[in-house]
Motif scaffolding. Structure first.
Motif: not given
Length: 449
Positions: A440, A407, A20, A403-404, A443
């Motif tokens: 990404v 990820h 993570e 979020y970016c 997304e």
């Protein structure tokens, strides 16, 4: 987890997530950072980096992240670019410091010669080398005041010029840059910027400049103004590109009134916008230009370059500093400029910009929260707004960026209202890697809708 420390172009150019984000090793090291580093030093993404190159950052947990930040427009030539690393290594073996004001060396003069060749205009130019962008801006003001014998400095709405006392006064945004740090330097006056997306109505660049000039004439008086200091494209203020004609009209007014026109190209300079300097896009020739960030491939170097007669207005000993133009940083700058020229990074920046804008325009078709897409070259931003198409949406901006990060894509936010996502990839990033970063981002918009 252990990885061989390989950086620069040899680092595999792919996004790879094995833990993570941030991973366990980064979290452990961040706890130590919290213990020993001042709390006022912020962190955008708490991952510790062990190697970087091209368009990738690799952290201590073995994750490889796509870099769309370049350390805030610094590593334009990539991390550990071979010409930069080789010149730095050679210089470190020779000597690391003498202080140019004590005993000079060729590389300082070499950088100044390059700056004279590359900056706008064909007039005689001279430079002073310094350590940071804020220091460059401070020295530009000193030089302008010495040359004109005037005190007043005019800056613009949404501007960012640094974190020293004078440059905090010149910076528009209070939090986090100015809150609690006053009182600030005096004789600083703020004029309205051309901000096409947020203008109350259609207004040309020249008309927006006249609006600013009218305020300067009425509230300051042209005869009192030492200099206008302006970012040709706003940086921290939101990557705002002023309407065509705004900069040329201001530059003409400054020349007609004996005011020094200072272009703060600290974030925009050195191929970032698809030209050597953002002023080049409209043929504006500043009297003084401040540079830093992309100049030296990641090492701390800054400069003020300008008309020889203006630069020479300061008495001997009035400019300088112990570390300014350090020989190692000068070596890095010469290596970085070599990469920019040999790889035509101006063309690379334009290609990157075309690719990003094309993807962002398609994204905006599905996400009306994207109210504006703007920028030049590889300096691109999107402004996020609410359902009314105007109200800044800082919360959505933060959510998309988070979020970016989670990820494996490093993004930055900016803007007076905190509602702008800015993209500053290294100019050597591969197209496939850039496309994956945009994937990404798409997304992230879907996940936060």
């Amino acid at each position: 987890m252990s990885n061989p420390i390989v950086g620069g172009p040899e680092l595999p150019q792919r996004r790879r997530l094995v833990t993570e984000i941030p991973g366990p090793v980064s979290r452990e090291r961040f706890a130590r950072r919290q213990q020993f580093v001042a709390g006022g030093v912020g962190t955008t993404l708490p991952v510790f980096i062990e190697a970087a190159g091209g368009g990738v950052l690799r952290d201590v947990d073995g994750n490889s992240l796509i870099d769309l930040a370049s350390g805030i427009a610094v590593t334009s030539v990539g991390n550990a670019a071979p010409p930069v690393a080789a010149r730095v290594s050679d210089q470190v073996r020779a000597f690391t410091h003498t202080c140019f004001m004590v005993t000079p060396y060729d590389s300082y003069v070499d950088v100044c010669e390059k700056l004279a060749q590359l900056t706008p205009g064909d007039h005689a130019k001279k430079s002073v080398l310094l350590n940071s962008g804020a220091e460059a801006v401070e020295n530009a003001v000193k030089i302008a005041r010495a040359y004109t014998g005037r005190d007043a400095v005019v800056v613009f709405d949404h501007a960012y010029h640094g974190r020293t006392n004078l440059t905090m006064a010149m910076t528009a945004k209070n939090m986090p840059y100015k809150q609690g740090f006053g009182p600030f330097a005096s004789a600083i006056y703020r004029a309205p910027m051309s901000y096409p997306f947020r203008e109350p109505g259609a207004i040309s660049g020249s008309a927006a400049a006249d609006r600013a000039i009218d305020l300067i004439d009425k509230q300051v008086g042209a005869a009192n103004v030492a200099c206008i200091v302006i970012e040709p494209i706003l940086g921290e203020g939101g990557f705002v590109v002023p309407a065509d004609g705004f900069l040329p009209r201001l530059a003409d007014w400054a020349r007609d009134n004996g005011v020094v026109f200072v272009a703060d190209e600290i974030q925009t300079g050195f191929c970032r916008t698809g030209a050597w300097f953002a002023c080049d896009h409209e043929g504006v020739v500043p009297d003084l230009i401040t540079t830093a960030k992309g100049i030296a491939g990641g090492l701390p170097l800054a400069a003020v370059t300008g008309r020889a007669e203006i630069m020479d207005a300061v008495h001997s000993g009035g400019l300088g500093g112990t570390y300014g133009g350090n020989p190692v940083t000068c070596a890095a700058a010469l290596g970085a400029i070599e990469v920019m020229q040999s790889q035509d990074l101006n063309a690379a920046a334009r290609r990157i910009g075309d690719l990003m804008v094309s993807r962002l325009e398609k994204l905006a078709e599905s996400h009306p929260t994207i109210g504006d897409i703007r920028g030049r070259g590889a300096m691109v931003a999107i402004e996020l707004v609410g359902p009314d198409g105007r109200t800044p949406d800082a919360a959505r901006t933060a959510a998309v960026s988070a979020y970016c990060h989670a990820h494996g894509v490093v993004t930055l936010t900016c803007g007076t209202y905190g509602n702008v996502l800015r993209f500053l990839p290294p100019l050597v990033i591969g197209e496939q890697l850039l496309a994956e970063g945009m994937d990404v981002l798409a997304e992230a918009f879907a996940a936060t809708a």
